[in-house]
Design an enzyme around this catalytic site. Structure first.
Site, short mmCIF file in Angstrom:
data_model
loop_
_atom_site.label_atom_id
_atom_site.label_comp_id
_atom_site.label_asym_id
_atom_site.label_seq_id
_atom_site.Cartn_x
_atom_site.Cartn_y
_atom_site.Cartn_z
N ARG A 241 -3.17 -34.41 8.31
CA ARG A 241 -2.61 -33.03 8.05
C ARG A 241 -2.15 -32.53 7.30
NH1 ARG A 241 0.99 -36.09 10.20
NH2 ARG A 241 2.33 -35.93 8.73
N ASP B 5 2.53 -9.29 6.32
CA ASP B 5 1.28 -9.66 6.94
C ASP B 5 0.03 -8.62 7.10
OD1 ASP B 5 -0.54 -9.52 9.31
OD2 ASP B 5 0.15 -9.78 10.80
N LYS C 132 -9.42 -13.00 11.91
CA LYS C 132 -9.39 -11.91 12.09
C LYS C 132 -10.76 -11.85 11.28
CE LYS C 132 -6.73 -10.66 15.08
NZ LYS C 132 -5.57 -12.07 15.54
#
Length: 386
Positions: A51, A175, A200
């Site tokens: 993690r 963004d 994306k």
């Protein structure tokens, strides 16, 4: 060669990655492990628990930092996981200025989750950066920008926003999902944080969900890395491997996305059943000149509305496509279409959507890398259904 000396195509293939020292494998191995053996308590090889750190993820984070000309990259299990960690930098009572035209999931996270914890958001047009001064007070901490915006393809002047943010002592977060690092590098224009939905264009093959942040400031990177580990929204090594593979063709894919986007935008603009086409490459786009300055090309994302603004017509067009798949997301090699009002932006109230032009007939296209003539024919057939 230092990654800063590399051209983008070389950087996409080589920056941040190196052959595996144990075997010479040219591709970064998938370190499918949850934990790492230590010689003695605290005596380890830089990895304790996956993690916190994983070698496959480390390679990807280094690659993403290089692509954005940044110092530190951090990967998350989704784009929203990345945004979640950014907002957790702040405290109850703090305020954030956000563009009013943005991804519906970001709007939902801001309003339905963080407003409950006392963080206040102002959703405003960013066409005039100085006009934002009215929203700045002693509690303001950050400006959140998308450019091009989703789905209206508005262009926000990043250098002007950086100057505004610096003047008022605010963080600027961008963004950069729609542009990708191939088209735009916000850190170079003064941003403090760059965010990507890696799902994306960076992944590029519709097979991964992931998010990322890239920053230059060491202290900011340390705070974000603490949140990344403490809150746990981290990606697995298989996903990191897939994105590393996708990045190697990012420059090639983006060239074709841009080329096809230009062809499709021009076709739609001249179609009698199309009312408006939103694409920053048009000279009559409101901020075309800014797009020319801060982007290397204009991308493959296009939105358009239909004459008559009929929801039923929009549905019929999308149901008639053969190549443009009706699906959430964007940025894959295959072309996609979506209906923001009922899909990606359904969480934004209708009145708020329509203020920015997101009407019921608006269709968003993610133009893929297929043959452009086939895509034009698909559009022609679909539009002939109404």
């Amino acid at each position: 060669m230092n990654s800063k000396q590399m051209k983008f195509g070389t950087k996409a293939i080589h920056a941040g990655v190196s052959p595996d020292p144990s075997t010479g494998a040219i591709m970064t191995p998938i370190f499918q492990t949850s934990t790492y053996v230590q010689k003695s308590p605290g005596d380890h090889l830089g990895y304790e628990y996956s993690r916190t750190h994983n070698p496959t993820r480390t390679a990807l984070q280094n690659s993403l930092a290089a692509l954005e000309n940044g110092k530190h990259g951090l990967c998350f299990s989704s784009g929203l996981g990345a945004i979640d960690s950014v907002v957790k930098l702040f405290n109850p009572g703090d305020e954030i200025i956000s563009t009013s035209d943005l991804y519906g999931g970001t709007y939902r996270l801001f309003t339905k989750v963080f407003e409950r914890y006392g963080i206040k958001f102002h959703f405003v047009s960013m066409a005039d950066p100085e006009g934002l001064s009215a929203y700045v007070n002693e509690n303001t901490r950050m400006v959140w920008v998308e450019t091009p915006t989703n789905p209206m393809m508005n262009i926000i002047d990043l250098k002007a926003m950086a100057a505004f943010s610096k003047k008022h002592g605010l963080l600027l977060a961008v963004d950069n999902t729609f542009a990708s690092p191939y088209l735009q590098n916000p850190l170079d224009m003064g941003a403090d944080i760059v965010m990507h939905s890696v799902t994306k264009y960076l992944g590029g093959h519709s097979d991964v969900v992931m998010g990322a942040l890239v920053v230059n400031d060491d202290e900011l990177a340390s705070r974000l890395a603490f949140l990344q580990n403490a809150c746990g929204a981290t990606p697995g090594p298989q996903d990191c491997f897939l994105v590393l593979r996708g990045i190697k063709t990012l420059h090639l894919r983006m060239e074709r996305h841009c080329q096809n986007g230009k062809t499709i935008a021009a076709y739609l603009k001249n179609h009698p059943k199309v009312e408006k086409v939103y694409w920053p490459g048009f000279e009559d786009h409101p901020n075309h000149e800014i797009a020319k300055k801060q982007m290397r090309d204009f991308g493959g994302m296009i939105s358009f509305t239909l004459v008559g603004n009929s929801l039923e017509d929009a549905k019929r067009v999308m149901e008639s496509f053969q190549l443009f798949a009706l699906a959430e997301s964007l940025g894959g090699v295959e072309s996609l279409c979506g209906h923001p009002a009922s899909m990606t932006h359904a969480s934004i109230p209708k009145a708020e959507r329509e203020k920015v032009g997101l009407v019921d007939s608006l269709i968003r296209l993610s133009v893929g890398v297929e043959d452009a003539e086939d895509l034009k024919n698909d559009l022609a057939n679909a539009l002939s259904s109404i």
